[in-house]
Design an enzyme around this catalytic site. Structure first.
Site, PDB file in Angstrom:
ATOM      1  N   GLU A 158     -46.639  28.134  81.149  1.00 59.79           N
ATOM      2  CA  GLU A 158     -47.591  27.721  80.098  1.00 59.79           C
ATOM      3  C   GLU A 158     -47.441  28.587  78.860  1.00 59.79           C
ATOM      4  O   GLU A 158     -47.332  29.809  78.967  1.00 59.79           O
ATOM      5  CB  GLU A 158     -49.018  27.853  80.644  1.00 59.79           C
ATOM      6  CG  GLU A 158     -50.003  26.922  79.968  1.00 59.79           C
ATOM      7  CD  GLU A 158     -49.772  25.470  80.353  1.00 59.79           C
ATOM      8  OE1 GLU A 158     -49.312  24.694  79.499  1.00 59.79           O
ATOM      9  OE2 GLU A 158     -50.039  25.117  81.520  1.00 59.79           O
ATOM     10  N   HIS A 159     -47.449  27.908  77.695  1.00 60.61           N
ATOM     11  CA  HIS A 159     -47.298  28.589  76.406  1.00 60.61           C
ATOM     12  C   HIS A 159     -45.964  29.333  76.323  1.00 60.61           C
ATOM     13  O   HIS A 159     -45.870  30.388  75.702  1.00 60.61           O
ATOM     14  CB  HIS A 159     -48.459  29.565  76.161  1.00 60.61           C
ATOM     15  CG  HIS A 159     -49.725  28.857  75.769  1.00 60.61           C
ATOM     16  ND1 HIS A 159     -49.912  28.324  74.512  1.00 60.61           N
ATOM     17  CD2 HIS A 159     -50.850  28.569  76.460  1.00 60.61           C
ATOM     18  CE1 HIS A 159     -51.105  27.760  74.454  1.00 60.61           C
ATOM     19  NE2 HIS A 159     -51.704  27.881  75.624  1.00 60.61           N
ATOM     20  N   ASP A 175     -44.371  18.282  76.498  1.00 62.90           N
ATOM     21  CA  ASP A 175     -45.229  17.123  76.763  1.00 62.90           C
ATOM     22  C   ASP A 175     -44.461  15.817  76.598  1.00 62.90           C
ATOM     23  O   ASP A 175     -44.538  14.912  77.424  1.00 62.90           O
ATOM     24  CB  ASP A 175     -46.423  17.113  75.803  1.00 62.90           C
ATOM     25  CG  ASP A 175     -47.263  18.362  75.924  1.00 62.90           C
ATOM     26  OD1 ASP A 175     -47.006  19.154  76.843  1.00 62.90           O
ATOM     27  OD2 ASP A 175     -48.169  18.542  75.094  1.00 62.90           O
ATOM     28  N   LEU A 227     -54.000  16.781  79.349  1.00 62.71           N
ATOM     29  CA  LEU A 227     -53.030  15.962  80.093  1.00 62.71           C
ATOM     30  C   LEU A 227     -52.089  15.237  79.144  1.00 62.71           C
ATOM     31  O   LEU A 227     -51.326  14.367  79.545  1.00 62.71           O
ATOM     32  CB  LEU A 227     -53.760  14.967  81.001  1.00 62.71           C
ATOM     33  CG  LEU A 227     -54.658  15.635  82.037  1.00 62.71           C
ATOM     34  CD1 LEU A 227     -55.410  14.586  82.837  1.00 62.71           C
ATOM     35  CD2 LEU A 227     -53.848  16.518  82.971  1.00 62.71           C
ATOM     36  N   SER A 228     -52.188  15.598  77.882  1.00 67.24           N
ATOM     37  CA  SER A 228     -51.265  15.118  76.861  1.00 67.24           C
ATOM     38  C   SER A 228     -51.295  13.610  76.637  1.00 67.24           C
ATOM     39  O   SER A 228     -50.281  12.928  76.680  1.00 67.24           O
ATOM     40  CB  SER A 228     -49.844  15.583  77.181  1.00 67.24           C
ATOM     41  OG  SER A 228     -49.214  15.832  75.953  1.00 67.24           O
ATOM     42  N   SER A 229     -52.497  13.136  76.366  1.00 71.22           N
ATOM     43  CA  SER A 229     -52.615  11.726  75.980  1.00 71.22           C
ATOM     44  C   SER A 229     -51.928  11.502  74.642  1.00 71.22           C
ATOM     45  O   SER A 229     -51.464  10.396  74.365  1.00 71.22           O
ATOM     46  CB  SER A 229     -54.088  11.314  75.918  1.00 71.22           C
ATOM     47  OG  SER A 229     -54.773  11.978  74.875  1.00 71.22           O
ATOM     48  N   SER A 230     -51.823  12.548  73.815  1.00 73.60           N
ATOM     49  CA  SER A 230     -51.160  12.368  72.515  1.00 73.60           C
ATOM     50  C   SER A 230     -49.666  12.099  72.718  1.00 73.60           C
ATOM     51  O   SER A 230     -49.116  11.186  72.105  1.00 73.60           O
ATOM     52  CB  SER A 230     -51.381  13.584  71.616  1.00 73.60           C
ATOM     53  OG  SER A 230     -50.821  14.744  72.159  1.00 73.60           O
ATOM     54  N   GLY A 264     -57.864  14.424  75.490  1.00 69.77           N
ATOM     55  CA  GLY A 264     -58.279  15.774  75.135  1.00 69.77           C
ATOM     56  C   GLY A 264     -58.576  16.665  76.328  1.00 69.77           C
ATOM     57  O   GLY A 264     -59.305  17.648  76.213  1.00 69.77           O
ATOM     58  N   GLU A 305     -45.859  15.217  65.955  1.00 69.83           N
ATOM     59  CA  GLU A 305     -47.002  16.152  66.029  1.00 69.83           C
ATOM     60  C   GLU A 305     -46.891  17.214  64.926  1.00 69.83           C
ATOM     61  O   GLU A 305     -47.879  17.576  64.303  1.00 69.83           O
ATOM     62  CB  GLU A 305     -47.069  16.836  67.403  1.00 69.83           C
ATOM     63  CG  GLU A 305     -47.259  15.877  68.555  1.00 69.83           C
ATOM     64  CD  GLU A 305     -48.619  15.974  69.266  1.00 69.83           C
ATOM     65  OE1 GLU A 305     -49.472  16.796  68.878  1.00 69.83           O
ATOM     66  OE2 GLU A 305     -48.803  15.196  70.234  1.00 69.83           O
TER      67      GLU A 305
HETATM   68  P1  ADP Z   1     -54.406  15.660  74.651  1.00 67.66           P
HETATM   69  O1  ADP Z   1     -53.010  15.378  74.202  1.00 67.66           O
HETATM   70  O2  ADP Z   1     -54.542  16.928  75.414  1.00 67.66           O
HETATM   71  O3  ADP Z   1     -55.026  14.540  75.417  1.00 67.66           O
HETATM   72  P2  ADP Z   1     -54.829  15.713  71.807  1.00 67.66           P
HETATM   73  O4  ADP Z   1     -55.962  16.155  70.974  1.00 67.66           O
HETATM   74  O5  ADP Z   1     -53.487  16.303  71.570  1.00 67.66           O
HETATM   75  O6  ADP Z   1     -55.286  15.867  73.327  1.00 67.66           O
HETATM   76  O7  ADP Z   1     -54.629  14.141  71.624  1.00 67.66           O
HETATM   77  C1  ADP Z   1     -55.739  13.276  71.768  1.00 67.66           C
HETATM   78  C2  ADP Z   1     -55.692  12.242  70.674  1.00 67.66           C
HETATM   79  O8  ADP Z   1     -54.699  11.235  70.973  1.00 67.66           O
HETATM   80  C3  ADP Z   1     -56.990  11.453  70.552  1.00 67.66           C
HETATM   81  O9  ADP Z   1     -57.922  12.128  69.732  1.00 67.66           O
HETATM   82  C4  ADP Z   1     -56.513  10.166  69.934  1.00 67.66           C
HETATM   83  O10 ADP Z   1     -56.333  10.329  68.547  1.00 67.66           O
HETATM   84  C5  ADP Z   1     -55.146   9.959  70.577  1.00 67.66           C
HETATM   85  N1  ADP Z   1     -55.287   9.135  71.800  1.00 67.66           N
HETATM   86  C6  ADP Z   1     -55.036   9.486  73.066  1.00 67.66           C
HETATM   87  N2  ADP Z   1     -55.284   8.488  73.925  1.00 67.66           N
HETATM   88  C7  ADP Z   1     -55.712   7.456  73.190  1.00 67.66           C
HETATM   89  C8  ADP Z   1     -56.150   6.125  73.484  1.00 67.66           C
HETATM   90  N3  ADP Z   1     -56.191   5.657  74.739  1.00 67.66           N
HETATM   91  N4  ADP Z   1     -56.542   5.348  72.448  1.00 67.66           N
HETATM   92  C9  ADP Z   1     -56.485   5.809  71.183  1.00 67.66           C
HETATM   93  N5  ADP Z   1     -56.086   7.042  70.844  1.00 67.66           N
HETATM   94  C10 ADP Z   1     -55.713   7.869  71.816  1.00 67.66           C
HETATM   95 MG    MG Z   2     -51.827  16.590  72.845  1.00 65.15          MG
END
Ligand code: ADP
Ligand code: MG
Length: 377
Positions: free
Chosen positions: A33-34, A168, A121-124, A118, A156
């Site tokens: 990590e990091h 990620d 788990l890297s939804s971004s 957020g 990013e």
């Molecule tokens: P993480 O990557 O840890 O989940 P981040 O802050 O890097 O957190 O990314 C989250 C951002 O990604 C959300 O604020 C949104 O802008 C975008 N995002 C993620 N999942 C979705 C989704 N299902 N629908 C729309 N935007 C999403």
């Molecule tokens: Mg992210």
């Protein structure tokens, strides 16, 4: 969730069928990590929680809808990056456009997801890879998973303002079911390491949002760069423990501890991969615990909620190892748990966590490792 569900939701919203559905998984980092901002070693696995995108090409503007975050402001792929969540898609369009030498077409798109946002788990990255694969498929772009990951990282950096490493996006793009991914983030060498089928991954979400984590992340990154400059190494990945000890006075206390974390975490990452390959369960517990303690004490990216969660996991029945995962300051711990004991594990962790963090109900995701981003239908 299936591609049929997502295509159905698109149809309901836009009145026509989508031409492509893609999916990209989230990821959890088991250890390392990091380290990726110092060209170090990481060991993530893609997980079976995903972002799905159903889409078709339109004249413009692009209209994106998310089942989680609602309608985005319409935008044009050739115009300014929007301010809302659709910037992840718009940013990928820009990066792909400069790769391909031509603009990406506008889209109508429906985004659906069972991946927490957020929580570390890297939804971004999943958003970036799902949209990346989408345009790749629509335009038949000859782009490897590694290249797509690079463009996601650039997205990013350039369009979101997060100076992240490449872990990620690599995990989301190139994951493989049943395996974790030992990645050298200097040259992107990748080795798939089987996860024993006796282990389950449990993500233990503290439910504390990661406030301020982007600015703190960028600050840590700067500190590691400064430390490598003081030590006259290319990055901290090249610094030995002896060099860091020898340079303690010049580094100053904060940069010394940041450097010590990166160096020791890289070493732990190697030892963890060996332990997993050899089935040395006791080592896994020790190394994950040391990783958490180093992130807490040397890199200082933990918080009381993550510490309480890690303690709770360490004491729980069935726990093979646990530590905070992701950028820190909230988010989740990852635990490896004996398969078949996840229920007792969760009960014990929950009870212990609530004793220390009374105002937040923890949330658990029992995950399996998964394949990477792809066209889904
Ligand atoms: P993480 O990557 O840890 O989940 P981040 O802050 O890097 O957190 O990314 C989250 C951002 O990604 C959300 O604020 C949104 O802008 C975008 N995002 C993620 N999942 C979705 C989704 N299902 N629908 C729309 N935007 C999403
Ligand atoms: Mg992210």
């Amino acid at each position: 969730m299936t591609s049929t569900d997502v295509a159905g939701a698109f149809h309901q919203r836009f009145g026509v069928s989508p031409s492509v559905v893609t999916q990209a998984p989230g990821r959890v980092n088991l250890i390392g990590e990091h380290t990726d901002t110092s060209e170090g070693f990481v060991f993530p696995t893609a997980i079976d929680r995903r972002v799905w995108v159903a889409a078709r090409v339109v004249e413009g503007p692009s209209r994106l809808v998310s089942d989680r975050l609602g309608d985005a402001e319409p935008f044009d792929t050739r115009g300014e990056i929007p301010g809302d969540w659709s910037r992840y898609a718009a940013g990928m369009a820009k990066e792909l456009a400069s790769w391909a030498g031509r603009p990406m077409p506008n889209l109508e798109a429906y985004v659906a997801s069972d991946l927490p946002i957020g929580s570390g788990l890297s939804s971004s990255a999943a958003m970036e890879m799902a949209f990346g694969v989408l345009w790749q498929e629509l335009l038949r772009l000859d782009l490897s998973g590694r290249e797509l990951a690079r463009l996601g990282q650039q997205c990013e950096h350039e369009h979101i303002g997060v100076q992240c490493g490449i872990m990620d996006q690599m995990a989301s793009a190139l994951g493989r079911a049943g395996h974790a991914m030992f990645i050298d983030t200097r040259n992107l060498d990748l080795a798939y390491v089987p996860i024993p089928s006796t282990l389950t991954i449990v993500v233990c979400d503290t439910m504390k949002p990661r406030e301020l984590s982007d600015s703190a992340y960028n600050e840590r990154r700067l500190q590691t760069i400064e430390a490598s400059e003081v030590l006259k190494t290319c990055t901290l990945r090249d610094a030995t423990a002896e060099q860091i000890e020898g340079g303690r006075d010049q580094l100053g206390e904060v940069r010394y501890r940041r450097a010590r974390h990166v160096q020791s975490e890289n070493e732990r990452c190697h030892r963890f991969v060996d332990a997993l390959r050899e089935g040395e369960i006791d080592q896994i517990y020790v190394l994950m615990r040391q990783s958490h303690e180093s992130l807490r004490d040397d890199f200082e990216v933990s918080c009381p909620e993550l510490d309480a969660m890690a303690e709770a996991c360490w004491q729980a029945p069935g726990c093979i190892g646990a530590r905070m995962t992701g950028a820190g300051f909230g988010g989740a711990c990852v635990a490896l748990v004996e398969r078949g004991r996840t229920s007792v594990f969760r009960e014990a962790v929950s009870a212990h966590y609530l004793l220390h963090v009374a105002d937040r109900m923890p949330r658990f995701l029992v995950c399996e490792s998964a394949d990477g981003a792809a066209v889904a239908g």
